[in-house]
Design an enzyme around this catalytic site. Structure first.
Site, PDB file in Angstrom:
ATOM      1  N   LYS A  47      -1.035 -59.641  13.322  1.00  0.00           N
ATOM      2  CA  LYS A  47      -1.224 -58.221  13.002  1.00  0.00           C
ATOM      3  C   LYS A  47       0.112 -57.494  13.017  1.00  0.00           C
ATOM      4  CE  LYS A  47      -5.935 -58.094  14.841  1.00  0.00           C
ATOM      5  NZ  LYS A  47      -6.846 -57.718  15.942  1.00  0.00           N
ATOM      6  N   GLN A  83      -6.592 -55.351  21.906  1.00  0.00           N
ATOM      7  CA  GLN A  83      -7.116 -56.655  21.495  1.00  0.00           C
ATOM      8  C   GLN A  83      -8.236 -57.093  22.444  1.00  0.00           C
ATOM      9  OE1 GLN A  83      -6.371 -58.190  18.666  1.00  0.00           O
ATOM     10  NE2 GLN A  83      -7.668 -59.961  19.045  1.00  0.00           N
ATOM     11  N   ASP A 132      -9.308 -49.213  15.274  1.00  0.00           N
ATOM     12  CA  ASP A 132     -10.245 -50.332  15.323  1.00  0.00           C
ATOM     13  C   ASP A 132     -11.681 -49.851  15.170  1.00  0.00           C
ATOM     14  OD1 ASP A 132      -9.762 -53.040  15.307  1.00  0.00           O
ATOM     15  OD2 ASP A 132      -9.113 -53.118  17.395  1.00  0.00           O
TER      16      ASP A 132
HETATM   17  N1  GUN Z   1     -10.914 -59.531  18.761  1.00  0.00           N
HETATM   18  C1  GUN Z   1     -11.490 -60.207  17.754  1.00  0.00           C
HETATM   19  N2  GUN Z   1     -11.515 -59.447  16.635  1.00  0.00           N
HETATM   20  C2  GUN Z   1     -10.952 -58.276  16.963  1.00  0.00           C
HETATM   21  C3  GUN Z   1     -10.695 -57.083  16.224  1.00  0.00           C
HETATM   22  O1  GUN Z   1     -11.003 -56.928  15.039  1.00  0.00           O
HETATM   23  N3  GUN Z   1     -10.087 -56.097  16.916  1.00  0.00           N
HETATM   24  C4  GUN Z   1      -9.753 -56.237  18.221  1.00  0.00           C
HETATM   25  N4  GUN Z   1      -9.176 -55.213  18.825  1.00  0.00           N
HETATM   26  N5  GUN Z   1      -9.981 -57.312  18.926  1.00  0.00           N
HETATM   27  C5  GUN Z   1     -10.578 -58.325  18.285  1.00  0.00           C
END
Ligand code: GUN
Length: 296
Positions: free
Chosen positions: A54, A98, A121
């Site tokens: 990311k 995350q 998110d």
């Molecule tokens: N863990 C797995 N997928 C995601 C996501 O799309 N965002 C976040 N913050 N954590 C994740």
């Protein structure tokens, strides 16, 4: 019938080029780059890898990334302080925590703390609540479900009036994608680990979103001819023939499904590239909204 294979990579590349152009326009307008703040707690290799991907994708598009990397033993207060610091940082326009967080951390309290205007998110209960309600629009929708919707539209699927079956009900994918499909006027059924005879639902589905996290769970004979299938699963399975000794497979049994359905995403390379792209797109939306508010 041989299915159209939906490749997320060129779609993501096209969208990322647009995002990079948008980030450049933002920098021209305000003299600073848009920024994504990232909170990673612990050293789970998969989470660390996602966060690296990311951050790299953001930087390639001209979005700065500001990280708060905390040890797995962190206390609730430490994680909350990291979020508060990013909330207060004017160079940060979007915040990503995350998931999953270590077991001693209360995820709900952490996600509730993320400033609404930086909730890229889309996991804040107010954004998810707006997604769930008729006549309301969230500012941000979660990245992976939004990526699924982009791929459905790219595949030419008719969503309105379609029978859509979501397999899986996680907060990150299954639940929000079901809400997004309902907002787009599909008739939505959510199947999960306690559903009896999942195949009896998927066999009638024009659209299937597979997000249950079980390798090859959905086979071709569970699917309707011509259906559009989005496979969110990324399951690591042993493979002695692979250089690394493993490979990633989806929740759908690709070989048997592709002989039946109309369109099917690749795994890997289907939804994954879109997830990161949607996060970047949300970060740009946040940056413009925040910057315009500051100059008003
Ligand atoms: N863990 C797995 N997928 C995601 C996501 O799309 N965002 C976040 N913050 N954590 C994740």
């Amino acid at each position: 019938m041989t299915a159209i294979i939906i490749d997320g990579v060129p779609i993501a590349e096209r969208l990322r080029a647009e995002i990079a152009a948008d980030a450049a326009r933002f920098k021209d307008a305000y003299g600073y780059s848009p920024g994504l703040g990232v909170v990673l707690v612990g050293d789970d290799p998969a989470s660390a890898q996602y966060v690296r991907m990311k951050r790299r994708a953001c930087e390639q598009a001209g979005i700065a990334s500001i990280a708060q990397l905390l040890p797995a033993t962190s206390a609730q207060d430490d994680v909350e302080a990291a979020v508060e610091a990013l909330n207060a940082d004017p160079t940060v326009h979007g915040i990503l925590v995350q998931l999953p967080l270590p077991p001693q951390i209360n995820e709900e309290r952490v996600l509730r703390l993320v400033s609404l205007e930086k909730d890229v998110d889309g996991f804040h209960p107010i954004n998810l609540g707006a997604l769930a309600m008729k006549g309301r629009e969230p500012t941000f929708t979660p990245a992976t479900p939004t990526g699924c919707m982009v791929l459905l539209r790219e595949a030419g699927a008719t969503i309105e009036g379609a029978n859509a079956v979501v397999v899986g009900r996680s907060n990150i994918v299954g639940l929000p994608v079901a809400l997004m499909l309902m907002k787009a006027n599909a008739t939505v059924t959510v199947c999960h680990s306690r559903t009896r005879e999942i195949a009896s639902y998927t066999r009638n589905a024009d659209i299937v979103i597979a997000a249950i996290g079980k390798p090859h769970f959905i086979r071709g004979d569970w699917l309707k001819p011509g259906a559009v299938v989005i496979d969110v699963g990324t399951n690591r399975v042993d493979d002695p023939t692979a250089e690394r000794g493993y490979r990633f497979v989806g929740d759908v049994d690709f070989e048997s499904a592709k002989a039946v359905v109309g369109a099917l995403t690749k795994v890997p390379g289907g939804v994954g590239p879109l997830t990161i792209t949607m996060l970047m797109s949300n970060t740009m939306k946040a940056a413009w909204l925040i910057a315009q508010k500051l100059t008003m």
